[in-house]
Each structure stands twice: as structure tokens, then as C-alpha cells.
Design an enzyme around this catalytic site. Structure first.
Site, PDB file in Angstrom:
ATOM      1  N   GLU A 188      59.674  77.743  37.534  1.00 50.85           N
ATOM      2  CA  GLU A 188      61.002  77.551  38.116  1.00 50.85           C
ATOM      3  C   GLU A 188      61.750  76.699  37.090  1.00 50.85           C
ATOM      4  OE1 GLU A 188      63.055  76.175  42.312  1.00 50.85           O
ATOM      5  OE2 GLU A 188      61.428  74.950  41.510  1.00 50.85           O
ATOM      6  N   ASP A 215      56.702  74.667  40.468  1.00 52.88           N
ATOM      7  CA  ASP A 215      57.910  74.134  41.079  1.00 52.88           C
ATOM      8  C   ASP A 215      58.615  73.174  40.116  1.00 52.88           C
ATOM      9  OD1 ASP A 215      59.539  73.633  43.584  1.00 52.88           O
ATOM     10  OD2 ASP A 215      58.811  71.603  43.221  1.00 52.88           O
TER      11      ASP A 215
END
Length: 790
Positions: free
Chosen positions: A490, A453
């Protein structure tokens, strides 16, 4: 022989709902006796209770005064064998009798050893080791379950560590003999400098969670609002037998070219009553096992699980605020990087059960040929900001090491995560913590990969400056244990570091391709001037990834992910509708690149509904025929709606829960199409090349590349070995387009497999419908797929 350290007997502890309160004076008398007379056999019978946040006993204060200031340590000293070069002496000394717990268990203490960090079983007991470079004192807090009542806890023992004998470099350590092999709760009180402006945030009134705790105990049931203030402590299980993976067990080891990823939330997948599961199984790891047949029918071969590391789902309810009605359902607020989320255990089973059931889930998924990828959050923690800190671990242990801060501005925490703090990922100590965590999940739980993330945070230095060759990112790419894992970035953060196509990769890292999402959305909804870019995206984004030894599968192609609109909402809303989140609609992105097909939100208009259905199928067709690795979101296979909320992280309701009743209702139409399209991709290797396309692989049937008003694209993918060419055409115009169909390969005929304008079951015909015409009239906002067959 003088005592190595002394125990401070505090008040007791009970596991749930949290620490209670009770008489303190008796415990202080016992603690003082231990301090004055040295370690001796003591027994106390009343279950002294301890309340989180009270001051330390007088004896502990005397201890601090006795030893005074500690010597400063060189800041380059490290905390693990990989980054700490000083030889660690593991001396053993003769032990003396020590206090006896209420349970009747006598405890003995020795200096212990610095490695491994966390709690570990050694020959002489349980070793506890904690890193803190700047702490001046550390107290280990222990509570043991009563023998007669499982789940009830007796007295707490607080063991103050002698910095001269229980400290090696920056690691505090002690070995405790006599503890049970499981069920013990533990934490630390840590004190140190109080200079806020230098980055210190010590508060010795708080019992802190060990960053290396392999299990975490807190409230028993997910979202239990009667237990909002539950405390979280480390625990361990050295009593259970090793998990039985089975003699014939082996992970799928699916090639990256073949992956079809399904992003899902463990809790929300089966939390709804419509799942048909028993209440104790809903929302659990075992619930996922029960629904594996659905995943197989859909056709995916990898699940990407939203965060499953321990987090506090009731963190928003700690104090009155506009979001205090929310329950953190997504889990992007990590409390500990080693422990599986304990409230995903069935029937409130607790942390040890959660660990076992997580392994059962992985084993069952692997036996079904489905890989397990974890969405991991190493960019920030649950501890929030300095305005409303939620100090549970890192902040109170060594804030200056674990977090990025601006030392020129009152040591303000830097916020590249959008959540109040940013983990100092490339500090050697923090980097090793992250690597140890990743290895733990691979070795202990057999996971197959990780999606990181806000991974651009991992590319920042201690002061937040972007790094060209971030040590952590390189170490993950080169690590031997992680070598078989899929690693996915990401590639952006909330500080503007957008690295799509440029993420430091060492030819290993894949990326969420945010440009694929945006460009495909624009083209399908009919934006002008997108045809060339759209062609680049469906052919593997060579403009981004054809560098060095990177491959098309390093592009994780997606149209929909957990944050943002669902697929149904993407074609139903022009604007976000986030009022339920408590932030006045200010949260969530305004740039959704969505189109409501003529009406905002729910409608009974059959024309609008028909167009929305075609558009959802168009998106799915394009995703499944694109070169690269496709990823879809849980629920899109039946058309899940969040009613326009594009930031639904805090809703433990039907807004996020998989609606199994709706799946049944749409099984023969929407679901069938999505499932067949996934299986079509997996059947045809020309849709998933492991290299970028050449002129021999594709023919573009296009003469109007420079016309911005052209919203139609057609091309043929060639199968030189088998001759099974595939023709695709996408019409994003609002009118019919009659297109010439190229001749099929010799001795073959085109078969229509897909026409999204047709009603089910004719929208997807698995064996194909023979087609011999020279042209095809393609409906507005629709797509077709033809397959060449003998």
C-alpha cells in the site's frame, strides 16, 4: 558451585480473565529465602495470586542493587545470527536443584543460548531469549497450568537473569528444564534507564509480551466486554504433533497474471447469525472453511485477509474516551507479529487451537485452488502514543530501538501511521524481526503472500527520512523464503509519502494502485476530462509501471477496499456518515469521489435504484476487463452497505458483518452478474496480459481524446492467436450514445455478453447473444461487452 541466577517466587497467575490479586507477604518470604540461601528445592502450596502492575518483590530489588549498573553495549551490536556477528558461546553448566512449582514440577536453570529469539525447545528444556539493548535488568515470568484443572494456573515463578551469565551481546537468555511442553504462560519484566527525553520508556511493574512469542494467550472470546482488561502473555506448544498437510497437498502457486483477489475479514465473514453456522464456529477460521463453496461460486482465486496477527479488539475501551464503545473489528493494531489471532479459534479454543485451525483454513483454501494473502501491519503497533500508552511489549522492552522518535523534541514518538507510533522498520534489529515474522508465516502456515499496510513507512529511516533504497523493502524482495510469495505494497502513509508507481520494487513488489481507484471512480460517475486517463488505467497503467522489468500485474486494480465506502455506498452517498464512530464525523476521508445517483442514502425511488445498480455493474465490468490484478471487497458481490460510514473499523455489527440473507435475496441478479464477470475474465487471457499492450493488442475507437466533455470510451482487444476479440464500450454520459460497431474478425460474429442496462438475466449472457448490427445504442451510465466467436 555458585548459583547462575536465582528464582523469585512471586504470586500466582490465572489465565483468564487476567491476573488476580492476593497475599504478597508469603511469596516475598519465599523469594527472600531463595535469595539468601541459594537455589534449593522449595515447594509452596497456596496458589499465590499475582496482580499485573504491582511492584517487584524485595528480593528482586536487592538483586538490582547487588549488580548495579551494567556495562554499555555498542549500539551496532545485533540480535540475530543475520545481524549479530559476535560468536555466541553456548556453554552448559552443572545445574542445581531449583524451586518446585505448585504443580509438583521441579525446575532447573542453565544459561541457555541467544538464538533463536523467543521460546524454543532444546534438549535440556525450554530456552527463552529476549533482545533488549538498553535494559539493565530482565526477569522471566512463568506460570504453569495446574494438572488437575485445565485452564487454571498455579503459582508464578519470576526468574531474574544474571547480566554476566545470561546475556550475550544485547540478548538476555535462560534455559529452564522441567517445564511442560505446552500451556505455559510467560512474559518479561524489563527495567532500564529512566531518561524520557532520551527515548526510554521502561516500567518494571508491567509484564511484557515477548516480541518473538509464537502464540499469545489473552481473553478467550472475541469482543467479550466482561473481560476488557485481559492481559496478553506469550505461550508455546511443543507437545502437539506436526500439522498434517496431507500427502497430496500443494499450494496453488497461481501466476500473478491470473489472480482475482477478494479482500475479506475472517471474523466478519461469518460472525452474523445469518451465516447459519453454530455459535462457536461463527467468526472463526473454521467458519471460512465452511464458506469456501461461496468463494468458488463467486470465482475468485485468492483471499486477502484483513489482519490476523494477535490484536486487542477492546483496546479502545481501556479508559473513558469518545471511542470507548468501539470494538476493533478490522485488526490494524498488531500486538505480536508471529501469533495468529487467538480469538478467531472456534469456541474460545485459545492460541494453540487457533494455530491449528488457521492451518486447517489454509489447507482447505489451497485444496480449493484459492491462495491466502495476509494483510500485515508492520508500520505501527497497538502501543499507541505517549499520551495514552498501551504498553504491552516493544515500548517496555526497548522503545528507543523499536520506534521512530524525535530526539530533538523530548523523544516524541513520530507518527507516520496515524495511530500514535511508527515502527522503526529499517533498524537492523526491527528489520530482522519483520523478516523472521514473514518467514514464519510462510514456513509454518504456508501463506502465499502479503499486502503491507501503509508500506511507505517501510521506506523511512530511523528519523523518518525517506530512503531511496530502503534495506527492509530490498531484503523482502530478495529473501529466498519469500521468493514464491506475492508481495504487495500500500504505497503511501499518513506522513504524505505517496509512492504509487514509484515504490522501490526490485521488479518484485506490486502496488495497490490508488490512481486506478480514483481515476476510474471519476470517469464512471461522469467527471469531465477523464477519458484519456481512464484509458491508461484500464490498459495497465503503463505510465506508472512500465519501468525496468515491471509488468501490468504489479498494478493491483481496485475501486473499493476495506477503508472507504463499499461499492453500494459509493453510488448511494455523496458524503460520509460517520457519527457512530464517536469522533463527531471528523474521521474518515472527505474525498470519496462518490455520487449518490440523485438521492443521499436509502430510497425507494426505482429510477435511482436502477441507476445505482447499473453503476455498480459498470464498476465491476471495468475492473474485470482492466489489465492488471483485480481486487474486490467482501460483500460487494451482493451490494453490502455500511449506511455511508467510510471508516467502520470499530463496529462488530451488521455494519461490517457479511449478510448471508441479503446474498440469498440477490443471488440471481447482482451476485450472478458479479460472478459471471469474474469467470469471464479468468476465461479470456487477453484480459490479463503479462506484458504491456502494444498497437497490435488494442484498437481505440476514439476521435475526441482532447474533448474534456467526452465521457464515452470504446476499444477492442485483439486475440491474434484465437481471434476471440473483445469489444468494450462505456458510456458515462446522461444520454444515449449511438456508436458504430467495428467489423469482427473474419469468419466470426459479435456476440453480446454484457449490457448493464438490461435486466437480469439479460445483463450478462454467458454464451452471448448473436449481434450483426453495424451500430449499438448504448444507454446512459451503462456499458457493453461483445465477444467475437465463429
Amino acid at each position: 558451585m555458585e548459583s547462575l541466577l536465582f528464582p523469585v517466587l512471586g504470586q500466582g497467575i490465572k489465565a483468564s480473565p487476567g491476573f488476580g490479586s492476593s497475599t504478597r507477604s508469603d511469596a516475598r518470604l519465599l523469594a527472600s529465602a531463595a535469595f539468601l540461601s541459594g537455589p534449593s528445592a522449595l515447594r509452596y502450596s497456596p496458589p499465590f495470586r499475582f496482580e499485573m502492575g504491582v511492584r517487584l518483590s524485595k528480593a528482586a530489588s536487592r538483586w538490582r542493587r547487588k549488580f548495579g549498573k551494567l556495562r554499555r553495549r555498542d549500539p551496532v551490536e545485533r540480535t540475530t545470527r543475520n545481524v549479530y556477528d559476535q560468536h555466541v558461546q553456548e556453554s552448559m553448566v552443572k545445574e542445581k536443584a531449583s524451586p518446585v512449582l505448585e504443580s509438583g514440577i521441579p525446575l532447573k536453570y542453565s544459561p541457555g543460548k541467544a538464538f533463536p529469539l523467543g521460546a524454543s525447545k532444546v534438549e535440556d528444556g525450554i530456552n527463552f531469549a529476549l533482545f533488549s539493548q538498553h535494559a539493565s535488568s530482565v526477569i522471566l515470568c512463568l506460570s504453569v497450568p495446574k494438572r488437575q484443572n485445565v485452564g487454571e494456573y498455579g503459582g508464578m515463578v519470576e526468574v531474574a537473569l544474571d547480566p554476566h551469565k545470561n546475556k550475550t551481546g544485547d540478548i538476555w537468555h535462560v534455559c529452564v528444564e522441567g517445564l511442560p511442553g505446552s500451556g505455559v504462560l510467560y512474559g518479561y519484566r524489563v527495567d532500564g534507564p529512566q531518561q524520557w527525553e532520551q527515548g526510554y520508556r521502561y516500567d518494571s511493574s508491567i509484564i511484557l509480551l515477548d516480541p518473538y512469542a509464537k502464540l499469545v494467550a489473552g481473553r478467550k472470546y472475541f469482543g467479550d466486554v466482561t473481560d476488557k482488561t485481559s492481559k496478553f502473555l506469550g505461550t508455546y506448544d511443543f507437545s502437539s504433533l506436526p500439522f498434517d498437510w496431507g500427502p497430496d497437498y500443494k499450494p496453488p502457486n497461481t501466476p500473478e497474471t491470473d489472480l482475482v483477489i477478494y479482500e475479506m475479514n475472517v471474523h466478519s465473514f461469518t460472525a452474523d447469525e445469518s451465516s447459519g453456522l453454530e455459535p462457536g464456529i461463527r467468526g472463526s477460521y473454521l467458519g471460512v472453511i465452511d464458506k469456501i463453496p461461496h468463494l468458488l461460486e463467486l470465482g475468485i482465486n485468492a483471499v486477502e485477509l484483513l489482519p490476523v496477527f494477535e490484536f486487542d479488539e477492546l483496546e479502545f475501551q481501556r479508559y473513558p474516551n469518545p471511542r470507548d464503545h468501539l470494538i476493533n473489528t478490522w485488526g490494524y493494531s498488531t500486538m505480536n507479529f508471529f501469533a495468529p489471532m487467538s480469538r478467531y479459534a472456534s469456541s474460545g479454543g485459545g492460541p494453540a487451537v487457533a494455530a491449528q485451525e488457521f492451518k486447517q483454513m489454509v489447507k482447505a483454501l489451497h485444496n480449493a485452488g484459492i491462495e491466502v494473502i495476509l494483510d500485515v501491519v508492520y508500520n505501527h503497533t497497538n502501543e499507541a502514543d505517549d499520551d495514552h500508552p498501551y504498553t504491552t511489549s516493544f515500548r517496555g522492552i526497548d522503545n528507543k530501538v523499536y520506534y521512530m522518535m524525535d530526539l530533538k523534541n523530548n523523544a516524541e514518538l513520530l507518527n507516520f501511521s496515524g495511530c500514535g507510533n511508527t515502527l522503526n522498520c529499517n533498524h537492523p534489529v526491527v528489520m530482522e524481526l519483520i523478516l523472521d515474522s514473514l518467514r514464519h508465516w510462510v514456513e509454518e502456515y504456508h501463506v502465499d503472500g502479503f499486502r503491507f499496510d501503509l508500506a511507505s513507512v517501510l521506506c523511512r529511516g530511523n528519523d523518518g527520512t525517506p530512503l531511496n533504497a530502503p534495506p527492509l523493502v530490498k531484503a523482502i524482495a530478495k529473501d529466498y523464503v519469500l521468493s514464491r510469495c506475492k508481495i504487495i505494497a500500500e504505497p503511501w502513509d499518513c506522513g504524505g509519502l505517496y509512492l504509487v508507481g514509484r515504490f522501490p520494487n526490485w521488479d518484485r513488489w506490486a502496488e495497490w494502485n490508488g490512481k486506478y481507484r480514483d481515476d476510474v471512480r471519476r470517469f464512471i460517475k461522469g467527471d469531465p476530462g477523464m477519458k484519456g486517463t481512464f484509458a491508461t488505467r484500464v490498459s495497465g497503467s503503463s505510465d506508472l509501471y512500465q519501468v525496468n522489468k515491471r509488468r501490468p500485474y504489479h498494478s493491483i486494480n481496485f475501486v473499493i477496499a476495506h477503508d472507504g465506502f463499499t461499492l453500494c455506498d459509493l453510488v448511494s452517498y455523496n458524503f460520509k456518515h460517520n457519527d457512530a464512530n464517536g469522533e463527531g464525523g471528523k474521521d474518515g476521508t472527505n474525498d470519496n469521489l462518490s455520487w449518490n445517483c440523485g438521492f443521499e442514502g436509502e430510497t425507494d425511488d426505482v429510477n435511482v435504484l436502477s441507476l445505482r445498480s447499473r453503476q455498480m455493474k459498470n464498476f465491476h465490468v471495468v475492473l474485470m476487463i482492466s489489465q492488471g490484478t483485480p481486487m474486490m471487497l467482501m460483500g460487494d458481490e451482493y451490494g453490502h452497505t455500511r449506511h455511508g460510514n467510510n471508516n467502520s473499523y470499530g463496529h462488530d455489527t451488521a455494519m461490517n458483518h457479511f449478510q448471508w440473507g441479503q446474498l440469498v435475496a440477490r443471488k440471481d441478479d447482482h451476485f450472478r452478474f458479479f460472478s459471471e464477470m469474474i469467470k469471464f475474465r479468468r476465461k479470456h487471457s487477453i484480459l490479463r496480459h503479462n506484458r504491456f499492450l502494444t498497437k497490435n493488442d488494442v484498437t481505440w475507437h476514439e476521435h475526441y481524446w482532447d474533448n474534456p466533455e467526452s465521457k464515452f470510451l470504446a476499444f477492442t482487444l485483439h486475440d491474434e492467436k484465437l481471434g476471440g476479440d473483445i469489444y468494450l464500450a462505456v458510456n458515462a454520459h446522461d444520454y444515449f450514445v449511438k456508436v458504430a460497431i467495428p467489423s469482427p474478425p473474419q469468419k466470426q460474429q459479435w456476440h453480446r455478453v454484457v449490457d448493464t442496462n438490461r435486466q437480469s438475466p439479460n445483463d450478462f449472457v454467458t454464451e452471448g447473444v448473436p449481434f450483426s448490427g453495424s451500430s449499438y445504442n448504448i444507454a446512459p451510465y451503462s456499458s457493453i461487452v461483445l465477444e467475437a466467436k465463429p
